[in-house]
Design a protein around this motif. Structure first.
Motif, PDB file in Angstrom:
ATOM      1  N   LEU A  89      84.937  13.166  44.509  1.00 50.39           N
ATOM      2  CA  LEU A  89      84.130  14.347  44.831  1.00 50.39           C
ATOM      3  C   LEU A  89      85.009  15.581  44.721  1.00 50.39           C
ATOM      4  O   LEU A  89      86.210  15.537  45.022  1.00 50.39           O
ATOM      5  N   SER A  90      84.379  16.658  44.324  1.00 51.02           N
ATOM      6  CA  SER A  90      85.126  17.900  44.171  1.00 51.02           C
ATOM      7  C   SER A  90      85.561  18.415  45.536  1.00 51.02           C
ATOM      8  O   SER A  90      84.853  18.268  46.533  1.00 51.02           O
ATOM      9  N   SER A  91      86.719  19.014  45.572  1.00 55.13           N
ATOM     10  CA  SER A  91      87.229  19.594  46.820  1.00 55.13           C
ATOM     11  C   SER A  91      86.805  21.039  46.999  1.00 55.13           C
ATOM     12  O   SER A  91      87.095  21.640  48.036  1.00 55.13           O
ATOM     13  N   LYS A  92      86.108  21.564  46.006  1.00 59.90           N
ATOM     14  CA  LYS A  92      85.659  22.947  46.112  1.00 59.90           C
ATOM     15  C   LYS A  92      84.455  23.034  47.053  1.00 59.90           C
ATOM     16  O   LYS A  92      83.693  22.083  47.198  1.00 59.90           O
ATOM     17  N   THR A  93      84.292  24.205  47.597  1.00 55.67           N
ATOM     18  CA  THR A  93      83.196  24.422  48.556  1.00 55.67           C
ATOM     19  C   THR A  93      82.004  25.160  47.937  1.00 55.67           C
ATOM     20  O   THR A  93      81.079  25.539  48.652  1.00 55.67           O
ATOM     21  N   SER A  94      82.010  25.298  46.626  1.00 57.77           N
ATOM     22  CA  SER A  94      80.885  25.989  45.961  1.00 57.77           C
ATOM     23  C   SER A  94      79.657  25.085  45.929  1.00 57.77           C
ATOM     24  O   SER A  94      79.764  23.853  45.938  1.00 57.77           O
ATOM     25  N   LYS A  95      78.514  25.719  45.846  1.00 58.14           N
ATOM     26  CA  LYS A  95      77.268  24.955  45.752  1.00 58.14           C
ATOM     27  C   LYS A  95      77.114  24.369  44.367  1.00 58.14           C
ATOM     28  O   LYS A  95      77.449  24.981  43.367  1.00 58.14           O
ATOM     29  N   THR A  96      76.608  23.167  44.345  1.00 57.84           N
ATOM     30  CA  THR A  96      76.420  22.470  43.081  1.00 57.84           C
ATOM     31  C   THR A  96      75.035  22.791  42.507  1.00 57.84           C
ATOM     32  O   THR A  96      74.283  23.601  43.055  1.00 57.84           O
TER      33      THR A  96
END
Length: 836
Positions: A217-224
């Motif tokens: 899973l991506s570690s970024k906090t942006s919305k997918t």
């Protein structure tokens, strides 16, 4: 939905049944097992179907010629290779080795990695593979000095690999293992029992390894694309999963659904924009046009999903690769690689290495010149300067007092040569201490020749002068007959000049034929004393040439024979003490000193040639010791003598000569007096004989005086006296004959009389008269007294017996034969009155 159970036959049958009996399928989603997925993907072209997998990572499916309709949202196993390349470049590792398990899955990754690293200035120094026992391969990697190991093997083999690494000590601060990161959590606990190493040893070898795998899973906090962040999705997924088993592919499956949806959406838009007569519902397995539209639409996929940016390049997912490090029994994420942006992010605050810095990609060999210590060089140079000052003082002393008898008799010119040789030897110490840390390579090569010449000439000058002086003493005094020999300094200078000429011939030939060059000798590697991850390779500068052994053999043979002969002469003349040649004993001691110290110094210097400090210290101390002791032995006694007794040279010209022959319980000692460096042993015998005769004369004088007194009192007893003292007169005459017969010894006696002149006429010394009656017999009073007593006796009693005047006659007899009574007198008694 079909479940093939990873069986190729079941999977293929299910696929054909779906095609034959089911409705028209627009796409195929899935395929977890690599073998089943590859069989189905190869046959999709015939039905114009696009397949999208979310779990098949085998690199084989990346072949677009064989699988043109295959896509996957999960990165391939080969996707880690660009990330590994980026990591190698980040830490400047340019030399690696690979260790691969003999399975197609791992071999394909290794082959692709080779292609990725090719042309990137990164060397794969060793490639090893194994089937069951990796220890042999691990040992080969160590033998090839591989520090960065790229491994491809499963969990079971990983345990064996790290056990072997522990046995070979391929762990710790000098090594780094990079292995697959898709192993299960606490994977080693399942296989530790199958290995032969202890758990603590295994964990010690595993500590610090880096695992490489795709990011679940991506570690970024942006919305997918779904409107949720990856963290929100994961939370919702875990809530719905409950206690069920989790799969690391769930995010890729989730993004895969979105990929299919977006692909169909783009296809519908495309169909609506181009024609109104065709819809996606019209798709069938023979409709190549719609199949091509679906294929192109999927290649255009580009959105941010829960696994990161979803982009395909030739059907391969350009995903995110994570790096984890094994730290204290757990894996910690230390960085990630974004394949889309081709960027690497390393968390330097989290990643840690067991050394002070990241390990080197190979044993860094740092060449270190073994140089002479500056403090040692300074100390020995100071001692050398003191020695040269002392030699200069001795030279000044020798020149200033060259006309003093004490200095003149010891050959001041030869002493000057000894000083000059000592100073040249001192000077060579400065040159021997200069190495690559002080001078350039070219200058060092020049010094090789200069210091050899200076030391050789200095040694020959000093030792040659001592040798020549020792030879002179041996030539003069070793002969038991003590024949007088005069050897002047000019001859000694010729000897020293001959030695120097031989040296020059050898040195010139050496320089012309095979000159000395600077060579570098490399020694075995040593660990860094400071604990750094480097190895020190000591190097040492030498002055050598092609035939070094031959040239050194020539020089050593010549100097050795000369030294042995000098020691022999010194031994032969060890008991000679000659004040006239007042330093002969000290010269002999100096020859011993130089000979022994040179032998010891040459041997120790050869044995310590790999330790420049020790070698220089020994060579310098030998030179300083030999030169200083030699100069002190030659000049300090002279200095002390002139200081304590300045007139010693003129007041005392006598010297003692003692020579002990090596015979059992026998010694011969002789006292000799000489002016010009020589004397004879016979002088002592003459002096003893002279002393005895003088004592005899004194006794006979007393007898004559007594006889004379008797004659004056009783003239009639003349005949009696003449008979009883006839033999006494013969003794007197024999003494005079003996004295007259010593004409051959006049030169020797004259020298003695010059040193001990008789008392002058008219002088009187009562003390001497009472103490030395032998010397008073020649005083004027004593001589007059003897004549007054002896002449009447000769006239009245003895002259008739030797043809003189008879006592009864008034005139001399004609001849001795005129009187028969005189015929019995032996003809050998002839007397000159003046002799008395």
């Amino acid at each position: 939905l079909f479940f093939s159970q990873c069986d190729n036959a079941k999977g293929l049958k299910a696929f054909y049944d779906a095609i034959k009996y089911g409705p028209n399928h627009l796409m195929v989603f899935g395929g977890v097992c690599a073998t089943v997925t590859s069989i189905i993907a190869e046959s999709l072209k015939g039905w114009n179907l696009v397949q999208l997998s979310f779990a098949a990572t085998t690199p084989e499916l990346a072949d677009k010629k064989k699988y043109p309709y295959f896509f996957r949202t999960v990165p391939s196993d080969n996707a880690v290779n660009p990330a590994i390349l980026k990591l190698l470049k980040y830490y400047h590792w340019k030399r690696v080795g690979t260790l691969t398990q003999d399975l197609p899955r791992f071999s394909e990754v290794r082959n692709d990695l080779t292609g990725v690293l090719y042309g990137e200035d990164i060397e794969i120094s060793d490639t090893e593979s194994f089937s069951d026992d990796p220890c042999t391969s691990v040992k080969k990697l160590k033998g090839n000095d591989v520090r960065i190991i790229l491994g491809q093997f499963d969990e079971e083999m990983a345990v064996k690999v790290f056990c072997c690494a522990y046995d070979e000590e391929m762990y710790g601060s000098k090594y780094l293992w990079i292995i697959p990161g898709w192993y299960e959590n606490l994977w080693w606990e399942s296989w530790i029992n199958s290995s032969q190493c202890l758990s603590k040893n295994l964990l010690a070898a595993m500590e610090g390894y880096i695992g490489v795998d795709f990011e679940p899973l991506s570690s970024k906090t942006s919305k997918t694309i779904s409107g949720r962040t990856p963290q929100q999705y994961e939370k919702e997924y875990n809530a719905k999963r409950g206690d069920g088993q989790s799969s690391k592919f769930h995010g890729y499956a989730y993004d895969g659904i979105w990929v299919i949806a977006k692909t169909l959406q783009r296809a519908m838009k495309y169909l609506n924009a181009t024609t109104k007569h065709q819809k996606i519902e019209d798709f069938n397995y023979t409709n190549h046009r719609l199949g091509k539209i679906f294929l192109d639409a999927m290649n255009e996929t580009n959105f941010f999903g829960v696994t990161g940016q979803v982009v395909f390049r030739n059907g391969e997912r350009m995903g995110t690769i994570k790096f984890t490090q094994f730290q204290e029994r757990k894996e910690v994420k230390v960085g990630e690689y974004n394949a889309v942006a081709d960027t690497l992010e390393i968390n330097n605050t989290v990643i840690r290495f067991q050394g002070l810095e990241p390990p080197k990609d190979k044993t860094i060999i740092q060449e270190e010149l073994r140089k002479i210590s500056l403090p040692l060089y300074s100390i020995l140079s100071a001692l050398t300067i003191l020695g040269m000052i002392m030699a200069s003082a001795f030279l000044f002393f020798n020149i200033k007092n060259r006309n003093q008898k004490l200095i003149k008799m010891s050959s001041p010119y030869m002493n000057n040569l000894i000083i000059l040789g000592g100073m040249l030897s001192y000077a060579s110490i400065f040159l021997f201490g200069l190495d690559g840390s002080f001078v350039s390579e070219k200058t060092f090569e020049t010094l090789c020749t200069v210091r050899t010449w200076i030391l050789t000439v200095g040694y020959t000058t000093a030792f040659g002068a001592m040798f020549a002086k020792t030879w002179r003493v041996h030539a003069i005094f070793k002969n038991v007959k003590m024949k007088k020999k005069i050897i002047k300094d000019q001859k000694l200078l010729v000897i020293v000049g001959g030695m120097l000429l031989i040296d020059l011939c050898i040195l010139i030939c050496w320089q012309v034929v095979d000159p000395l060059r600077r060579t570098v000798e490399k020694y075995n590697m040593e660990p860094d004393p400071a604990g750094r991850d480097i190895s020190i390779r000591p190097i040492l500068e030498h002055c050598e040439n092609t035939h070094m052994t031959i040239w050194l053999g020539i020089v050593y043979a010549y100097k050795g024979l000369l030294m042995l002969f000098g020691c022999f002469l010194a031994w032969e003349t060890r008991n000679v003490s000659i004040p006239a040649l007042n330093d002969s004993k000290y010269i002999g001691m100096s020859v011993y000193n130089v000979g022994i110290m040179c032998i010891i110094g040459a041997a120790v210097s050869f044995l310590t040639r790999d330790q420049p400090n020790v070698q220089f210290c020994i060579v310098a101390l030998v030179i300083i010791f030999c030169s200083t002791i030699t100069l002190c032995l030659v000049f300090v006694p002279k200095l002390i003598t002139l200081r304590t007794n300045p007139d010693a040279a003129t007041q005392n010209r006598r010297f003692q000569f003692t020579q002990n022959q090596k015979k059992e319980d026998s010694k011969t000692s002789t006292s000799v007096t000489s002016v010009n460096q020589a004397s004879t042993s016979r002088l002592e015998g003459l002096q003893s004989e002279n002393h005895r005769l003088r004592m005899k004369i004194t006794e006979l004088d007393k007898d004559l005086e007594e006889v004379t007194m008797q004659l004056q009192d009783t003239p009639e007893k003349t005949t009696y006296i003449k008979q009883n003292h006839y033999q006494d007169l013969n003794d007197i005459l024999s003494i005079r004959n003996f004295t007259d017969s010593k004409d051959g010894e006049k030169a020797v006696l004259k020298n003695h009389l010059d040193q001990n002149p008789p008392a002058q006429w008219g002088s009187s010394d009562p003390s001497r008269t009472s103490k030395d009656p032998i010397e008073d017999i020649n005083s004027p009073e004593h001589i007059q007294r003897r004549l007054s007593l002896q002449l009447p006796i000769l006239h009245h009693a003895y002259l008739p017996s030797i043809g003189g005047v008879d006592a009864s006659c008034a005139s001399p007899c004609v001849s001795p034969s005129a009187s028969p009574r005189h015929r019995h007198v032996p003809p050998s008694f002839r007397v000159m009155v003046s002799g008395l």
